[in-house]
Design an enzyme around this catalytic site. Structure first.
Site, PDB file in Angstrom:
ATOM      1  CB  SER A 151      -0.836   0.027   1.136  1.00 24.16           C
ATOM      2  OG  SER A 151      -1.879  -0.907   0.911  1.00 24.16           O
TER       3      SER A 151
ATOM      4  CG  PHE B  78     -19.171  -4.726   7.493  1.00 17.91           C
ATOM      5  CD1 PHE B  78     -19.675  -3.622   7.008  1.00 17.91           C
ATOM      6  CD2 PHE B  78     -18.737  -5.643   6.678  1.00 17.91           C
ATOM      7  CE1 PHE B  78     -19.859  -3.217   5.907  1.00 17.91           C
ATOM      8  CE2 PHE B  78     -18.946  -5.338   5.213  1.00 17.91           C
ATOM      9  CZ  PHE B  78     -19.523  -4.261   4.923  1.00 17.91           C
TER      10      PHE B  78
ATOM     11  CB  THR C 168      -3.329 -12.519   0.603  1.00 17.61           C
ATOM     12  OG1 THR C 168      -3.607 -11.382   1.037  1.00 17.61           O
ATOM     13  CG2 THR C 168      -2.188 -12.393  -0.506  1.00 17.61           C
TER      14      THR C 168
ATOM     15  CE1 TYR D 188      -5.289   1.961   3.409  1.00 13.19           C
ATOM     16  CE2 TYR D 188      -5.600  -0.197   2.612  1.00 13.19           C
ATOM     17  CZ  TYR D 188      -4.695   0.885   2.766  1.00 13.19           C
ATOM     18  OH  TYR D 188      -3.508   0.770   2.096  1.00 13.19           O
TER      19      TYR D 188
ATOM     20  CG  ASN E 131      -6.656  -2.553  -1.539  1.00 11.67           C
ATOM     21  OD1 ASN E 131      -5.842  -1.815  -1.309  1.00 11.67           O
ATOM     22  ND2 ASN E 131      -6.985  -3.467  -0.665  1.00 11.67           N
TER      23      ASN E 131
ATOM     24  N   GLY F 230       2.778  -1.132   3.936  1.00 19.60           N
ATOM     25  CA  GLY F 230       2.058  -1.897   3.157  1.00 19.60           C
ATOM     26  C   GLY F 230       2.794  -3.326   3.081  1.00 19.60           C
TER      27      GLY F 230
END
Length: 372
Positions: free
Chosen positions: A64, A122, A134, A172, A174, A311
């Site tokens: 990241s 959540f 992964t 967050y 991606n 990351g």
């Protein structure tokens, strides 16, 4: 033990990285630039079953940390007048039918509310899966050379309910940075790799840094990355150094070195890459997680601040920390055995806090769950 120094000896830093290896990491290399000069050290193994230590200037998948590079490219395009920071993303990428309230700023700050295509955790402890990432064990191992198109990842995310109304919360994802990649490519007509080279890698001479798309290899020298999974009641560990990074795309696909990460973050915060007003925007955090535009802004107990992004990428990881003026930096490369339980996560957080406390004088690093 391997140590190279241009400043004073730093046995306290060497001790920490050796203890990181004792805690379960396969190998660690560390680079520090501060008032004492430059210090580099390594500990552990380059490859399981061998005796060589990780190479000091080895290549590593930076996960990241890619987001900081991507955000910088977007902000350079804002400076060039080609992107509006508070313009609706739908104006640039109408093919996805995005909520018109989602702005470019919200992508960079993770406040868009879009679902994370690698899966969502959540608050009640439930997990909603996305693509084969992964956290899926053997399924990811078997699938690790599969090619995903960025548009495909976005459409997976948009097939799931949004986490919240745009701009009302932080989470967050991606997906935000894959959309940022597609935004870069749409407005420039060039690949994200070409724009990365034009705007960052070329000007800073970052010859050890690569933005792959579907290329599976990693340049030598490098330490090896591993992944552990269960199959038929047996634990298996495989070398996953080679993989197709398209599964994470611009959420975490880049390769770099500790030297290049130092050069990048120092130049970025030193004002070389962005106009002062945009750098200030980048380093202005939202309230929930302290995330600016592609960086975490972490206040320290002593009243100081560190600018950072870390990351992990399936057995490889990179750390990147700096003072706000770019004068003191800490960059590191790690190789380890990843698994579905992210079992190295706690050791990762503890180690980074110790390193940052040592280098930045008691300043503590916070944490954020990051996949990619």
């Amino acid at each position: 033990m391997s140590v190279t120094l241009t400043g004073h000896a730093r046995p306290e830093l060497q001790k920490i990285i050796e203890e990181m290896v004792d805690s379960g990491f396969v190998g660690v290399t560390l680079r520090v630039h501060d008032k004492h000069g430059e210090w580099t050290g390594s500990a552990g193994l380059r490859e399981l079953g061998r005796i060589e230590e990780p190479p000091i200037d080895g290549h590593v998948r930076i996960g990241s940390n890619t987001k900081t590079f991507t955000a910088t490219v977007v902000l350079r395009l804002v400076a060039e007048g080609r992107i509006g920071l508070d313009t609706a993303v739908d104006d640039y990428l109408p093919e996805f039918g995005l909520d018109r309230r989602i702005t470019v700023r919200m992508l960079l700050q993770h406040t868009s509310g879009v679902f994370n295509f690698t899966g969502e955790y959540f608050d009640d402890g439930t997990f909603v899966p996305g693509i084969t990432a992964t956290i899926t064990g053997k399924e990811w191992v078997d699938n690790r050379f599969h090619t995903y198109r960025p548009e495909e990842l976005v459409r997976v995310a948009l097939s799931k309910p949004a986490r919240f109304e745009p701009g009302t919360d932080w989470s967050y994802a991606n997906t935000n940075y894959v959309l940022a990649r597609l935004l870069i490519e749409k407005v420039t007509g060039r690949s994200v790799a070409e724009e990365m080279q034009r705007l960052i890698l070329g000007p800073l001479n970052l010859t050890g840094t690569i933005q792959p798309t579907i290329e599976t290899g990693i340049p030598e020298p490098h330490a090896h990355a591993y992944y552990r999974y269960e199959e038929d009641g047996q634990t298996r560990t495989v070398d996953v150094t080679r993989q197709n990074p398209s599964w994470i795309s611009s959420g975490g696909d880049m390769i770099s070195t500790t030297r290049d990460l130092h050069t990048f973050i120092s130049a970025l915060l030193g004002g070389t890459l962005l106009p002062a007003e945009l750098l200030a925007e980048m380093c202005t955090p939202e309230a929930k997680a302290g995330y600016g535009l592609g960086v975490f802004v972490q206040e320290t107990p002593g009243g100081g601040t560190v600018i950072t992004h870390n990351g992990g990428m399936a057995g490889h990881a990179a750390l990147m920390y700096s003072t706000p003026d770019g004068s003191t930096t800490l960059t590191a490369a790690l190789n380890y055995v990843d698994d579905t339980d992210l079992s190295m996560g706690e050791a990762f957080q503890q180690a980074t806090q110790r390193l940052v406390a040592e280098v930045f004088g008691g300043e503590q690093a916070g944490s954020a769950r990051q996949t990619g």
